[in-house]
Design a protein around this motif. Structure first.
Motif, mmCIF file in Angstrom:
data_model
loop_
_atom_site.group_PDB
_atom_site.id
_atom_site.type_symbol
_atom_site.label_atom_id
_atom_site.label_comp_id
_atom_site.label_asym_id
_atom_site.label_seq_id
_atom_site.Cartn_x
_atom_site.Cartn_y
_atom_site.Cartn_z
ATOM 1 N N ALA A 26 0.685 -1.003 0.065
ATOM 2 C CA ALA A 26 0.205 0.270 -0.036
ATOM 3 C C ALA A 26 1.218 1.124 0.842
ATOM 4 O O ALA A 26 0.723 2.040 -0.843
ATOM 5 N N LYS A 27 2.203 0.941 0.839
ATOM 6 C CA LYS A 27 2.462 2.338 0.700
ATOM 7 C C LYS A 27 3.421 2.681 -0.611
ATOM 8 O O LYS A 27 3.515 4.023 -0.609
ATOM 9 N N GLN A 28 3.474 1.713 -1.259
ATOM 10 C CA GLN A 28 4.369 1.353 -2.529
ATOM 11 C C GLN A 28 3.392 2.375 -3.341
ATOM 12 O O GLN A 28 3.711 3.333 -4.426
ATOM 13 N N ALA A 29 2.171 1.620 -3.413
ATOM 14 C CA ALA A 29 1.275 2.591 -4.345
ATOM 15 C C ALA A 29 0.998 3.761 -3.994
ATOM 16 O O ALA A 29 1.000 4.683 -4.924
ATOM 17 N N VAL A 30 0.931 3.881 -2.553
ATOM 18 C CA VAL A 30 1.000 5.425 -2.565
ATOM 19 C C VAL A 30 1.387 6.427 -3.152
ATOM 20 O O VAL A 30 1.774 7.411 -3.318
ATOM 21 N N LYS A 40 4.130 5.525 -5.271
ATOM 22 C CA LYS A 40 3.827 6.015 -6.654
ATOM 23 C C LYS A 40 2.819 7.072 -7.416
ATOM 24 O O LYS A 40 3.536 8.004 -8.075
ATOM 25 N N GLU A 41 1.462 7.188 -6.827
ATOM 26 C CA GLU A 41 0.902 7.530 -7.353
ATOM 27 C C GLU A 41 1.675 9.313 -6.691
ATOM 28 O O GLU A 41 1.156 10.347 -7.050
ATOM 29 N N ARG A 42 1.719 9.899 -5.348
ATOM 30 C CA ARG A 42 2.343 10.964 -4.778
ATOM 31 C C ARG A 42 3.200 11.091 -5.304
ATOM 32 O O ARG A 42 3.678 12.319 -5.343
ATOM 33 N N ARG A 43 3.855 10.287 -6.114
ATOM 34 C CA ARG A 43 5.216 11.042 -6.899
ATOM 35 C C ARG A 43 6.268 11.198 -5.594
ATOM 36 O O ARG A 43 7.234 11.807 -5.438
ATOM 37 N N ASP A 44 5.996 10.177 -4.402
ATOM 38 C CA ASP A 44 7.261 10.316 -3.181
ATOM 39 C C ASP A 44 8.184 8.737 -3.089
ATOM 40 O O ASP A 44 7.178 7.809 -2.773
ATOM 41 N N GLU A 45 9.430 9.465 -3.690
ATOM 42 C CA GLU A 45 10.028 8.192 -3.607
ATOM 43 C C GLU A 45 9.849 7.677 -2.361
ATOM 44 O O GLU A 45 10.537 5.718 -2.115
ATOM 45 N N ARG A 46 10.683 8.561 -1.664
ATOM 46 C CA ARG A 46 10.989 7.858 0.216
ATOM 47 C C ARG A 46 9.626 7.249 0.277
ATOM 48 O O ARG A 46 10.255 6.468 1.071
ATOM 49 N N LEU A 47 8.098 7.384 0.639
ATOM 50 C CA LEU A 47 7.742 6.085 0.733
ATOM 51 C C LEU A 47 7.252 4.791 0.097
ATOM 52 O O LEU A 47 7.301 4.177 0.679
ATOM 53 N N ALA A 91 9.109 -0.849 0.109
ATOM 54 C CA ALA A 91 9.300 -1.827 -0.144
ATOM 55 C C ALA A 91 10.338 -2.525 0.401
ATOM 56 O O ALA A 91 9.885 -3.431 0.410
ATOM 57 N N ALA A 92 10.913 -1.391 1.185
ATOM 58 C CA ALA A 92 11.601 -2.216 2.058
ATOM 59 C C ALA A 92 10.542 -3.351 3.523
ATOM 60 O O ALA A 92 10.771 -4.152 3.856
ATOM 61 N N GLN A 93 9.713 -2.369 3.631
ATOM 62 C CA GLN A 93 8.360 -3.370 4.623
ATOM 63 C C GLN A 93 7.460 -4.076 3.928
ATOM 64 O O GLN A 93 7.868 -5.109 5.007
ATOM 65 N N GLU A 94 7.710 -4.228 2.708
ATOM 66 C CA GLU A 94 7.355 -5.838 2.210
ATOM 67 C C GLU A 94 8.522 -7.065 2.215
ATOM 68 O O GLU A 94 8.166 -7.564 2.540
#
Length: 60
Positions: free
Chosen positions: A19-23, A25-32, A37-40
């Motif tokens: 979910a964090k990855q999707a959000v 990418k949608e917000r163009r927030d590479e950190r999130l 990805a790390a949490q996955e």
């Protein structure tokens, strides 16, 4: 019981990470997205640990 707990934690971390990855990418927030990805990956590791505990017993 450690096996079940690890598997549940792993599933939760994997789902939240996706979910964090999707959000991100949608917000163009590479950190999130990177955090997701790390949490996955962490979740997959926890699931693996649960499988190992199940195979060897919870005493490890």
């Amino acid at each position: 019981m450690g096996e079940l707990v690890d598997k549940i934690k792993g599933n939760v971390n994997e789902a939240v990470g996706k979910a964090k990855q999707a959000v991100g990418k949608e917000r163009r927030d590479e950190r999130l997205a990177d955090e997701g990805a790390a949490q996955e990956v962490k979740g997959k590791g926890q699931q693996f640990a649960g499988k190992v505990k199940g195979a060897l017993g919870d005493d490890i």
